[in-house]
Design an enzyme around this catalytic site. Structure first.
Site, PDB file in Angstrom:
ATOM      1  N   GLN A  75       0.300  -1.078   0.501  1.00 20.25           N
ATOM      2  CA  GLN A  75       0.282   0.043   0.030  1.00 20.25           C
ATOM      3  C   GLN A  75       0.851   1.190   0.455  1.00 20.25           C
ATOM      4  OE1 GLN A  75      -1.997   3.004   0.842  1.00 20.25           O
ATOM      5  NE2 GLN A  75      -0.959   2.999   2.151  1.00 20.25           N
ATOM      6  N   TYR A 142       1.423   4.995   7.380  1.00 21.58           N
ATOM      7  CA  TYR A 142       2.144   4.658   5.949  1.00 21.58           C
ATOM      8  C   TYR A 142       3.533   4.884   6.871  1.00 21.58           C
ATOM      9  CZ  TYR A 142       4.897   4.953   1.357  1.00 21.58           C
ATOM     10  OH  TYR A 142       5.496   4.811   0.849  1.00 21.58           O
TER      11      TYR A 142
HETATM   12  N1  LIG Z   1       7.212   6.571  -5.751  1.00 24.24           N
HETATM   13  C1  LIG Z   1       7.499   7.088  -4.331  1.00 24.24           C
HETATM   14  O1  LIG Z   1       8.411   7.926  -5.025  1.00 24.24           O
HETATM   15  C2  LIG Z   1       8.147   6.399  -3.308  1.00 24.24           C
HETATM   16  C3  LIG Z   1       9.110   6.543  -2.364  1.00 24.24           C
HETATM   17  C4  LIG Z   1       9.166   6.388  -1.346  1.00 24.24           C
HETATM   18  C5  LIG Z   1       8.861   4.655  -1.248  1.00 24.24           C
HETATM   19  N2  LIG Z   1       8.452   4.106  -1.930  1.00 24.24           N
HETATM   20  C6  LIG Z   1       7.487   2.691  -2.517  1.00 24.24           C
HETATM   21  O2  LIG Z   1       8.571   1.363  -3.076  1.00 24.24           O
HETATM   22  C7  LIG Z   1       7.146   0.871  -4.079  1.00 24.24           C
HETATM   23  C8  LIG Z   1       6.960   0.821  -5.213  1.00 24.24           C
HETATM   24  O3  LIG Z   1       6.473   2.243  -5.387  1.00 24.24           O
HETATM   25  P1  LIG Z   1       5.573   2.927  -7.004  1.00 24.24           P
HETATM   26  O4  LIG Z   1       5.480   3.908  -6.884  1.00 24.24           O
HETATM   27  O5  LIG Z   1       6.422   1.718  -7.635  1.00 24.24           O
HETATM   28  O6  LIG Z   1       4.169   2.619  -6.543  1.00 24.24           O
HETATM   29  P2  LIG Z   1       3.913   1.409  -7.972  1.00 24.24           P
HETATM   30  O7  LIG Z   1       2.313   1.854  -7.358  1.00 24.24           O
HETATM   31  O8  LIG Z   1       3.394   1.577  -9.245  1.00 24.24           O
HETATM   32  O9  LIG Z   1       4.408  -0.525  -7.563  1.00 24.24           O
HETATM   33  C9  LIG Z   1       3.464  -1.062  -6.330  1.00 24.24           C
HETATM   34  C10 LIG Z   1       3.249  -2.422  -7.098  1.00 24.24           C
HETATM   35  O10 LIG Z   1       3.107  -3.639  -5.797  1.00 24.24           O
HETATM   36  C11 LIG Z   1       1.782  -4.042  -7.044  1.00 24.24           C
HETATM   37  N3  LIG Z   1       1.211  -4.234  -5.504  1.00 24.24           N
HETATM   38  C12 LIG Z   1      -0.327  -3.618  -4.472  1.00 24.24           C
HETATM   39  N4  LIG Z   1      -0.124  -4.537  -3.687  1.00 24.24           N
HETATM   40  C13 LIG Z   1       0.080  -5.795  -3.911  1.00 24.24           C
HETATM   41  C14 LIG Z   1      -0.038  -7.045  -3.312  1.00 24.24           C
HETATM   42  N5  LIG Z   1      -0.622  -7.115  -2.327  1.00 24.24           N
HETATM   43  N6  LIG Z   1       0.786  -7.668  -3.542  1.00 24.24           N
HETATM   44  C15 LIG Z   1       1.195  -7.947  -4.808  1.00 24.24           C
HETATM   45  N7  LIG Z   1       1.144  -7.148  -5.972  1.00 24.24           N
HETATM   46  C16 LIG Z   1       0.484  -5.671  -4.934  1.00 24.24           C
HETATM   47  C17 LIG Z   1       0.743  -3.003  -7.776  1.00 24.24           C
HETATM   48  O11 LIG Z   1       0.045  -3.425  -8.306  1.00 24.24           O
HETATM   49  C18 LIG Z   1       2.318  -2.003  -7.827  1.00 24.24           C
HETATM   50  O12 LIG Z   1       2.206  -2.517  -9.069  1.00 24.24           O
HETATM   51  C19 LIG Z   1       6.266   0.851  -2.056  1.00 24.24           C
HETATM   52  O13 LIG Z   1       6.904  -0.120  -1.939  1.00 24.24           O
HETATM   53  C20 LIG Z   1       6.362   2.028  -1.979  1.00 24.24           C
HETATM   54  O14 LIG Z   1       5.650   3.001  -0.448  1.00 24.24           O
HETATM   55  C21 LIG Z   1       7.729   5.020  -2.683  1.00 24.24           C
END
Ligand SMILES: NC(=O)c1ccc[n+]([C@@H]2O[C@H](COP(=O)([O-])OP(=O)(O)OC[C@H]3O[C@@H](n4cnc5c(N)ncnc54)[C@H](O)[C@@H]3O)[C@@H](O)[C@H]2O)c1
Length: 306
Positions: A75, A142
């Site tokens: 999430q 979060y």
């Molecule tokens: N984008 C940012 O700026 C940022 C910053 C800090 C941390 N993060 C972390 O990096 C990670 C990736 O983020 P992102 O920006 O690529 O987001 P995103 O939503 O594009 O990627 C997350 C992926 O996980 C999949 N997913 C979600 N719940 C799932 C579940 N229960 N089972 C299987 N798949 C599931 C989604 O379909 C998606 O493809 C996350 O953990 C996020 O919290 C992102």
């Protein structure tokens, strides 16, 4: 190396999978496609469509003998975590412990985790850029689930010997970032500008963020998969503050037309300035960001234009 990327069809995952494949590694994505897309991945990439809570995940670990797991699925929205803390906990803590249990049972030597700047909470401006030894007092569930997972990783290492790296990402941007929900401000601006729409800045535009390109993040994750300096947390950031007004000016350069944003009231709870130190990443991972903001913005804008 054979690497499992949970959340591989998401924004950051899709950059990582491409890099792993280009480097000759075997990357297998596990994704429930809740926010990710099959089309985010190259055609030849292997994708297992399943939830991290699915019983079939264990079969996958039993069959594949991974050399490492990069755990990105979860999430990802601060606001959703406030609206529904139980779901945030289920996805980000319960889901992660299930993955860690599979790692323990099937001998996966290393896990890399996507943590976040959200673990730090409110930081005084004198403490910018934030270093990893700064106190962590998250202001959202979060941030709390990210911090909790970091502590699980430390204990899985201590008790079961699984190596780990908890990478605290700053504000990541680039191609294939979702613009739904809170998607990064850059993807929202890039998409609107590509569609010929106007953009709105909430506040005076002098608020700053530490924008880091997703390809640089993917490179940092790959370094974390092999470094001997692991079993700790580490920021991945540019250590540079960019204001939203500066961002708009750079978009003007890229699009070749002056971008004049509308200004709305500042959003309650938004932090004013943000920047993470990347000294530890330089020391431990020999990593520094390589893609300048203007180049990264150009790639992002071109992606949305197409
Ligand atoms: N984008 C940012 O700026 C940022 C910053 C800090 C941390 N993060 C972390 O990096 C990670 C990736 O983020 P992102 O920006 O690529 O987001 P995103 O939503 O594009 O990627 C997350 C992926 O996980 C999949 N997913 C979600 N719940 C799932 C579940 N229960 N089972 C299987 N798949 C599931 C989604 O379909 C998606 O493809 C996350 O953990 C996020 O919290 C992102």
């Amino acid at each position: 190396m054979k690497i499992l990327v949970t959340g591989g069809a998401g924004f950051i995952g899709s950059h990582l999978v491409r890099q792993l494949m280009d480097a000759g590694d075997e990357a297998i994505s596990l994704d429930n496609l809740s926010t990710g897309l099959r089309e985010n991945l190259p055609k030849e990439a292997r994708l297992e469509v399943m939830d991290i809570h699915d019983d079939r995940v264990e079969d996958l670990f039993r069959r594949e003998h991974f050399d490492g797991v990069v755990h990105l699925a979860g999430q990802t929205l601060v606001s959703s975590s406030i609206e529904d803390p139980k779901n945030d906990m289920f996805q980000n803590i319960d889901g992660t412990v299930r993955i860690l249990e599979c790692c323990r049972k099937y001998g996966v030597p290393r896990v890399i985790f996507s943590s976040s700047a959200a673990v730090y909470g409110d930081v005084e401006e004198k403490d910018l850029p934030i270093t990893e030894d700064h106190s962590a007092e998250p202001l959202s569930f979060y941030g709390l689930t990210k911090l909790t997972v970091e502590k699980y990783l430390a204990l899985y290492h201590r008790i079961f010997g699984i190596h780990y790296m908890a990478l605290r990402f700053a504000n990541v941007y680039g191609e294939r970032q979702g613009d739904g929900g809170e998607g990064g401000v850059i993807s929202i601006f890039a998409k609107r500008l590509a569609e010929g729409k106007d953009i709105t800045i909430f506040g005076d535009g002098k608020q700053t963020r530490d924008f880091v390109y997703a390809g640089d993040i993917a490179r940092g994750i790959r370094k974390a998969l092999t470094t001997e300096n692991c079993d700790t947390c580490c920021n991945l950031s540019t250590e540079t503050e960019t204001s939203l007004n500066d961002l708009t000016a750079t978009f003007s350069t890229i699009t070749g037309t002056p971008v004049t944003p509308k200004y709305g009231p500042a959003r309650e709870g938004d932090i004013y300035r943000s920047s993470l130190s990347n000294r530890k990443a330089k020391d431990l991972l020999d990593w520094k960001p390589e893609v300048p903001l203007e180049e990264g913005l150009k790639r992002t804008y071109e992606y949305f234009r197409k």
